[in-house]
Write a protein that holds these residues in place. Structure first.
Motif, PDB file in Angstrom:
ATOM      1  N   VAL A  30       0.979  -1.212   0.081  1.00 24.28           N
ATOM      2  CA  VAL A  30       0.071  -0.026  -0.148  1.00 24.28           C
ATOM      3  C   VAL A  30       0.951   1.169  -0.009  1.00 24.28           C
ATOM      4  O   VAL A  30       1.740   1.380   0.927  1.00 24.28           O
ATOM      5  CB  VAL A  30      -0.968  -0.098   1.325  1.00 24.28           C
ATOM      6  CG1 VAL A  30      -1.999   1.290   1.089  1.00 24.28           C
ATOM      7  CG2 VAL A  30      -1.822  -1.174   1.276  1.00 24.28           C
ATOM      8  N   TYR A  31       0.522   2.211  -0.911  1.00 26.65           N
ATOM      9  CA  TYR A  31       1.377   3.442  -1.035  1.00 26.65           C
ATOM     10  C   TYR A  31       0.400   4.333  -0.672  1.00 26.65           C
ATOM     11  O   TYR A  31      -0.979   4.337  -0.915  1.00 26.65           O
ATOM     12  CB  TYR A  31       1.738   3.666  -2.580  1.00 26.65           C
ATOM     13  CG  TYR A  31       2.148   5.117  -2.653  1.00 26.65           C
ATOM     14  CD1 TYR A  31       3.655   5.691  -2.388  1.00 26.65           C
ATOM     15  CD2 TYR A  31       1.163   5.915  -3.336  1.00 26.65           C
ATOM     16  CE1 TYR A  31       3.651   7.029  -2.664  1.00 26.65           C
ATOM     17  CE2 TYR A  31       1.768   7.272  -3.720  1.00 26.65           C
ATOM     18  CZ  TYR A  31       2.861   7.920  -3.205  1.00 26.65           C
ATOM     19  OH  TYR A  31       3.150   9.179  -3.357  1.00 26.65           O
ATOM     20  N   GLN A 185     -13.704   9.294  -2.074  1.00 25.01           N
ATOM     21  CA  GLN A 185     -13.970   8.518  -3.518  1.00 25.01           C
ATOM     22  C   GLN A 185     -12.839   7.344  -3.609  1.00 25.01           C
ATOM     23  O   GLN A 185     -11.643   7.403  -3.089  1.00 25.01           O
ATOM     24  CB  GLN A 185     -13.312   9.470  -4.503  1.00 25.01           C
ATOM     25  CG  GLN A 185     -14.333  10.685  -4.794  1.00 25.01           C
ATOM     26  CD  GLN A 185     -13.940  11.638  -5.967  1.00 25.01           C
ATOM     27  OE1 GLN A 185     -12.995  11.759  -6.202  1.00 25.01           O
ATOM     28  NE2 GLN A 185     -14.990  12.222  -6.565  1.00 25.01           N
ATOM     29  N   ALA A 186     -13.582   6.042  -3.851  1.00 22.81           N
ATOM     30  CA  ALA A 186     -13.029   5.089  -3.883  1.00 22.81           C
ATOM     31  C   ALA A 186     -13.235   3.873  -4.882  1.00 22.81           C
ATOM     32  O   ALA A 186     -14.156   3.836  -5.353  1.00 22.81           O
ATOM     33  CB  ALA A 186     -13.081   4.233  -2.577  1.00 22.81           C
ATOM     34  N   SER A 195     -12.228  -7.327  -3.577  1.00 23.64           N
ATOM     35  CA  SER A 195     -13.466  -6.504  -3.606  1.00 23.64           C
ATOM     36  C   SER A 195     -13.823  -5.984  -2.508  1.00 23.64           C
ATOM     37  O   SER A 195     -14.985  -5.007  -2.507  1.00 23.64           O
ATOM     38  CB  SER A 195     -14.440  -7.171  -4.576  1.00 23.64           C
ATOM     39  OG  SER A 195     -14.910  -8.270  -3.705  1.00 23.64           O
ATOM     40  N   LEU A 196     -13.409  -6.227  -1.284  1.00 18.31           N
ATOM     41  CA  LEU A 196     -13.926  -5.802  -0.003  1.00 18.31           C
ATOM     42  C   LEU A 196     -13.238  -4.421   0.372  1.00 18.31           C
ATOM     43  O   LEU A 196     -13.499  -3.692   1.223  1.00 18.31           O
ATOM     44  CB  LEU A 196     -13.717  -6.745   1.151  1.00 18.31           C
ATOM     45  CG  LEU A 196     -14.519  -8.003   0.994  1.00 18.31           C
ATOM     46  CD1 LEU A 196     -14.304  -8.842   2.016  1.00 18.31           C
ATOM     47  CD2 LEU A 196     -16.081  -7.968   0.584  1.00 18.31           C
ATOM     48  N   ILE A 197     -11.911  -4.139  -0.349  1.00 16.67           N
ATOM     49  CA  ILE A 197     -11.272  -3.077   0.254  1.00 16.67           C
ATOM     50  C   ILE A 197     -10.770  -2.223  -1.108  1.00 16.67           C
ATOM     51  O   ILE A 197     -10.865  -2.754  -2.307  1.00 16.67           O
ATOM     52  CB  ILE A 197      -9.903  -3.629   0.817  1.00 16.67           C
ATOM     53  CG1 ILE A 197      -9.118  -4.704  -0.264  1.00 16.67           C
ATOM     54  CG2 ILE A 197     -10.191  -3.994   2.088  1.00 16.67           C
ATOM     55  CD1 ILE A 197      -7.823  -5.273   0.457  1.00 16.67           C
ATOM     56  N   PRO A 198     -10.647  -0.930  -1.041  1.00 14.67           N
ATOM     57  CA  PRO A 198     -10.266  -0.144  -2.158  1.00 14.67           C
ATOM     58  C   PRO A 198      -8.990  -0.465  -2.833  1.00 14.67           C
ATOM     59  O   PRO A 198      -7.853  -0.666  -2.012  1.00 14.67           O
ATOM     60  CB  PRO A 198     -10.349   1.146  -1.707  1.00 14.67           C
ATOM     61  CG  PRO A 198     -11.016   1.094  -0.184  1.00 14.67           C
ATOM     62  CD  PRO A 198     -10.837  -0.332   0.072  1.00 14.67           C
ATOM     63  N   LYS A 199      -8.816  -0.362  -4.106  1.00 10.55           N
ATOM     64  CA  LYS A 199      -7.553  -0.249  -4.707  1.00 10.55           C
ATOM     65  C   LYS A 199      -7.115   0.936  -4.957  1.00 10.55           C
ATOM     66  O   LYS A 199      -5.770   1.125  -4.916  1.00 10.55           O
ATOM     67  CB  LYS A 199      -7.487  -1.386  -5.980  1.00 10.55           C
ATOM     68  CG  LYS A 199      -8.349  -0.957  -6.940  1.00 10.55           C
ATOM     69  CD  LYS A 199      -8.368  -1.657  -8.339  1.00 10.55           C
ATOM     70  CE  LYS A 199      -9.258  -1.092  -9.351  1.00 10.55           C
ATOM     71  NZ  LYS A 199      -9.192  -2.201 -10.536  1.00 10.55           N
ATOM     72  N   ARG A 200      -7.895   1.919  -4.815  1.00 10.46           N
ATOM     73  CA  ARG A 200      -7.464   3.309  -4.924  1.00 10.46           C
ATOM     74  C   ARG A 200      -8.509   4.151  -3.961  1.00 10.46           C
ATOM     75  O   ARG A 200      -9.646   3.808  -3.997  1.00 10.46           O
ATOM     76  CB  ARG A 200      -7.302   4.046  -6.459  1.00 10.46           C
ATOM     77  CG  ARG A 200      -6.468   3.158  -7.250  1.00 10.46           C
ATOM     78  CD  ARG A 200      -6.654   3.898  -8.689  1.00 10.46           C
ATOM     79  NE  ARG A 200      -5.573   3.208  -9.596  1.00 10.46           N
ATOM     80  CZ  ARG A 200      -5.724   2.276  -9.925  1.00 10.46           C
ATOM     81  NH1 ARG A 200      -7.103   1.659 -10.141  1.00 10.46           N
ATOM     82  NH2 ARG A 200      -4.981   1.736 -11.145  1.00 10.46           N
ATOM     83  N   CYS A 201      -8.196   5.320  -3.175  1.00 10.85           N
ATOM     84  CA  CYS A 201      -9.043   5.720  -2.579  1.00 10.85           C
ATOM     85  C   CYS A 201      -8.413   7.228  -2.350  1.00 10.85           C
ATOM     86  O   CYS A 201      -7.142   7.365  -2.218  1.00 10.85           O
ATOM     87  CB  CYS A 201      -8.999   5.338  -0.989  1.00 10.85           C
ATOM     88  SG  CYS A 201     -10.310   5.910   0.027  1.00 10.85           S
ATOM     89  N   THR A 220      -4.234   6.751  -1.552  1.00 16.10           N
ATOM     90  CA  THR A 220      -3.603   5.540  -1.351  1.00 16.10           C
ATOM     91  C   THR A 220      -3.861   4.682  -2.723  1.00 16.10           C
ATOM     92  O   THR A 220      -4.682   4.823  -3.483  1.00 16.10           O
ATOM     93  CB  THR A 220      -4.289   4.607  -0.295  1.00 16.10           C
ATOM     94  OG1 THR A 220      -5.844   4.479  -0.622  1.00 16.10           O
ATOM     95  CG2 THR A 220      -4.323   5.190   1.075  1.00 16.10           C
ATOM     96  N   GLU A 221      -2.837   3.781  -2.915  1.00 16.73           N
ATOM     97  CA  GLU A 221      -2.793   3.032  -4.190  1.00 16.73           C
ATOM     98  C   GLU A 221      -2.434   1.520  -3.583  1.00 16.73           C
ATOM     99  O   GLU A 221      -1.560   1.419  -2.636  1.00 16.73           O
ATOM    100  CB  GLU A 221      -1.592   3.334  -4.991  1.00 16.73           C
ATOM    101  CG  GLU A 221      -1.935   4.489  -5.703  1.00 16.73           C
ATOM    102  CD  GLU A 221      -2.804   4.265  -6.955  1.00 16.73           C
ATOM    103  OE1 GLU A 221      -3.094   3.190  -7.506  1.00 16.73           O
ATOM    104  OE2 GLU A 221      -3.150   5.374  -7.625  1.00 16.73           O
TER     105      GLU A 221
END
Length: 656
Positions: A30-31, A185-186, A195-201, A220-221
């Motif tokens: 996670v960045y 925004q996610a 699919s339960l967590i954002p890949k970008r937010c 985050t990425e």
């Protein structure tokens, strides 16, 4: 809403249960980058946890980046190994930690963030929201939602949803909670547990507090990032961050880095000035930070130990009640794990009541030797709890009738209670546990000189072995808990000069419902079936005044708020019952203006039977918001009005 709209909503509500996804054990890199700007600030910003460095520095803007390897236990429960951290915040301190939970919202659970913010995507919360469904393509729909009543526990926004599965593809949320107004925004993961967590937010937030205003952006990425060796831990190399950053920095962050990036820019060439800056850093940035904010950290080769100390000089830990006046409290917690099955833990509480100039502390030290069976040895020491003795008072009245004993300055029946408790507990099974140990009390007269003048003891000692059994018919995590406690005071051991026998029964049940509602029930009784001539103090285990009350989530249920302190130790028996119902949207939260900021509400009902109390009752209502918690109570004694009072606690930043 037509049938297709209803189908789309139901598929979202059922997505997690139908797909049977489990995120436990999922790992990802996670960045995160962030930007904080202090638009307005004053000295009160020093009282906000994690904001000390922003309040102390003259800089108006701060930026930073982190790169972590995360192993998820749940959506918002994870172990994060920080590998790289760079930025302009001094000592790379974490600021606004609560906002970081918003980067992984629990969309499909009852609550979005921790135990607050009711999710519009859970079936149980549908009555709190109005929905609009618009088809975009054959496979995608847009769901717009807004709350039926504007409240800090509710959000508004929209989501793009896969019509066939109910999977949320992307979501936008806006709301306000705990003094933070946010827009989120996610873009969610594509399938399975991801699919339960954002890949970008992305989060834009505004924090306002007593003339202070701080705006922040977080990004985050977590999709297809570079893998770093496990040997890289807590590096502050900008060159390394440049090599793994998933996308170029925005231009405004680049300009801030260019202005603050180099240590040389902060270094003053003269030796005299360097020493001055070093002293300033140590005294203000290190010591000052720890005085007004929480002190915490980890220790051990594998971080198997931790400590948490509440602020030493933070006015937000003050409380008030009519009878107790203003009090200040603090906590100290620590733990060290020798193995998965053995642990040493300390949970200390300290407090001071300004009205009575009384200092209290309680320090239990627990060594768990068998975690699977809850086997532990605990030693607790404490002092300062003032206790009264109606027997001594009555004896003094008879022996010295010329003294005005009812005058406020003649409370000579007050004694300070110092104690030590030794306990050993072991769970025989999931349903049944047994505890054995002993308790030693030393009760010392507050006015020692007077007791010496009249040739009476200034201290009374008691030593009592005890045995306790606990029954949990439905297990530890649900259902009621029944406890039976027997204590036998023995005279003649050491300085012990009191002989008594006490039996107590206690039952508690915290029943949690959906949508953050809960019902707390407590009932019990106690009886001194044996009482020697010099056993002046009737000190029950489960019916006593709490001299160090906590906040809303600590001890605002199961107590008597207005009961006179003398009544706790004047009867050989008691029968009590307490009921508290809690809900986020109950009475005041439905009002147009004030209801928007009410977080939780409670209704209290308590009853007591004891000597001279047939019965005593308390009725109360309370609520908590971002700033404080307050409860108002009315008492009756023997079916007659007995008084009204309130309790106020500062609840600022309890989750920070």
């Amino acid at each position: 809403m037509d049938q297709n709209d209803t189908i789309a909503l139901n598929r979202v509500f059922n997505y997690r249960s139908v797909t049977q996804t489990d995120i436990n054990g999922t790992t990802m890199n996670v960045y995160m980058r962030y930007h904080l700007r202090t638009d307005k600030k004053n000295k009160l910003l020093l009282t906000v946890p994690s904001m000390y460095v922003l309040a102390r520095k003259n800089n108006r803007e701060f930026v930073g980046e982190t790169y972590s390897k995360v192993k998820f236990l749940d959506v918002q429960e994870y172990d994060a190994a920080l590998q790289v951290a760079v930025g302009t915040v001094p000592r790379y301190k974490i600021t606004m930690p609560t906002v970081r939970l918003y980067l992984t919202p629990k969309l499909y659970d009852v609550t979005l963030i921790g135990d607050h913010l009711l999710s519009p995507f859970h079936f149980r919360n549908r009555s709190f929201y109005r929905y609009g469904v618009t088809p975009l393509t054959d496979q995608r729909v847009e769901i717009v939602f807004r709350p039926t009543k504007y409240n800090t526990q509710l959000v508004s926004g929209k989501a793009i949803v896969d019509y066939d599965t109910g999977r949320i593809i992307s979501v936008e949320l806006s709301g306000e909670y705990d003094m933070i107004r946010f827009q989120l925004q996610a873009e969610m993961g594509d399938s399975g547990e991801l699919s339960l967590i954002p890949k970008r937010c992305d989060i834009n937030c505004v924090f306002k507090y007593l003339g202070n205003k701080i705006t922040g952006t977080f990004h985050t990425e977590g999709d297809q990032l570079k893998e770093l060796p496990d040997s890289i831990i807590n590096s502050h190399s900008m060159a390394l961050m440049d090599s793994i950053r998933p996308e170029p920095l925005p231009s405004f962050m680049q300009s801030i880095y260019q202005h603050y990036d180099s240590l040389a820019a902060l270094t003053v060439p003269t030796t005299t000035r360097k020493k001055k800056n070093m002293a300033k850093t140590i005294l203000w940035d290190a010591v000052g930070d720890n005085l007004v904010n929480r002190i915490k950290g980890n220790f051990g080769n594998n971080d198997q130990g931790y400590y948490r100390i509440s602020p030493i000089l933070n006015p937000l830990y003050l409380g008030y009640s009519d009878r107790k006046g203003i009090y200040y409290k603090m906590k100290l917690n620590g733990s060290y794990a020798f193995s998965d099955n053995q642990q040493l833990r300390v949970n200390a509480r300290m407090g001071y009541r300004f009205k009575f100039h009384e200092f209290y502390y309680s320090v239990p030290v627990r060594f768990t030797y068998n975690n699977d069976r809850n086997g532990y040895l605990e030693i607790e020491v404490g002092r300062g709890n003032r206790i009264t003795s109606s027997n001594i008072r009555q004896q003094l009245k008879e022996d010295y009738p010329e003294i005005d004993w009812d005058s406020n300055n003649k409370r000579l029946d007050y004694f300070k209670d110092s104690y030590i408790k030794v306990r050993n507990n072991f769970d025989i099974s999931e349903l049944w546990s047994v505890m054995v140990g002993y308790t030693y009390h030393r009760r010392t007269a507050v006015d020692k000189q007077f007791f010496r003048t009249i040739d009476m003891p200034v201290a009374y000692h008691s030593m009592a072995p005890m045995v306790q059994t606990q029954l949990r018919p439905w297990g530890k995590k649900r259902g009621p808990i029944f406890t039976l406690n027997y204590e036998q005071g023995i005279k003649g051991i050491g300085k012990a000069n009191m002989e008594y026998g006490r039996l107590e029964f206690d039952a508690i049940w915290l029943r949690k419902f959906f949508r953050l509602r809960s019902l707390s029930l407590r009932g019990g009784s106690g009886y001194f079936f044996q009482k020697g001539h010099e056993a002046y103090f009737l000190d029950f285990e489960n019916f006593r005044e709490d001299y160090m009350p906590g906040g809303w989530n600590d001890s605002w249920t199961g107590e008597f708020l207005l009961l006179n302190r003398d009544m706790y130790n004047s009867s050989r028996y008691y029968v009590r019952g307490n009921m508290t119902y809690e809900s986020p949207l109950m009475l005041m939260s439905r009002l147009p203006v004030v209801g928007k900021v009410i977080e939780m509400e409670r209704v209290y009902v308590s009853g007591l039977l004891a000597d001279k109390l047939h019965p005593y009752t308390e009725w109360g209502y309370g609520f908590t918001n971002r700033l404080f918690s307050i409860g108002a109570f009315v008492a009756t004694r023997n079916f007659k009005y007995d008084g009204i009072g309130c309790r106020v606690g500062l609840e600022l930043f309890r989750d920070w």
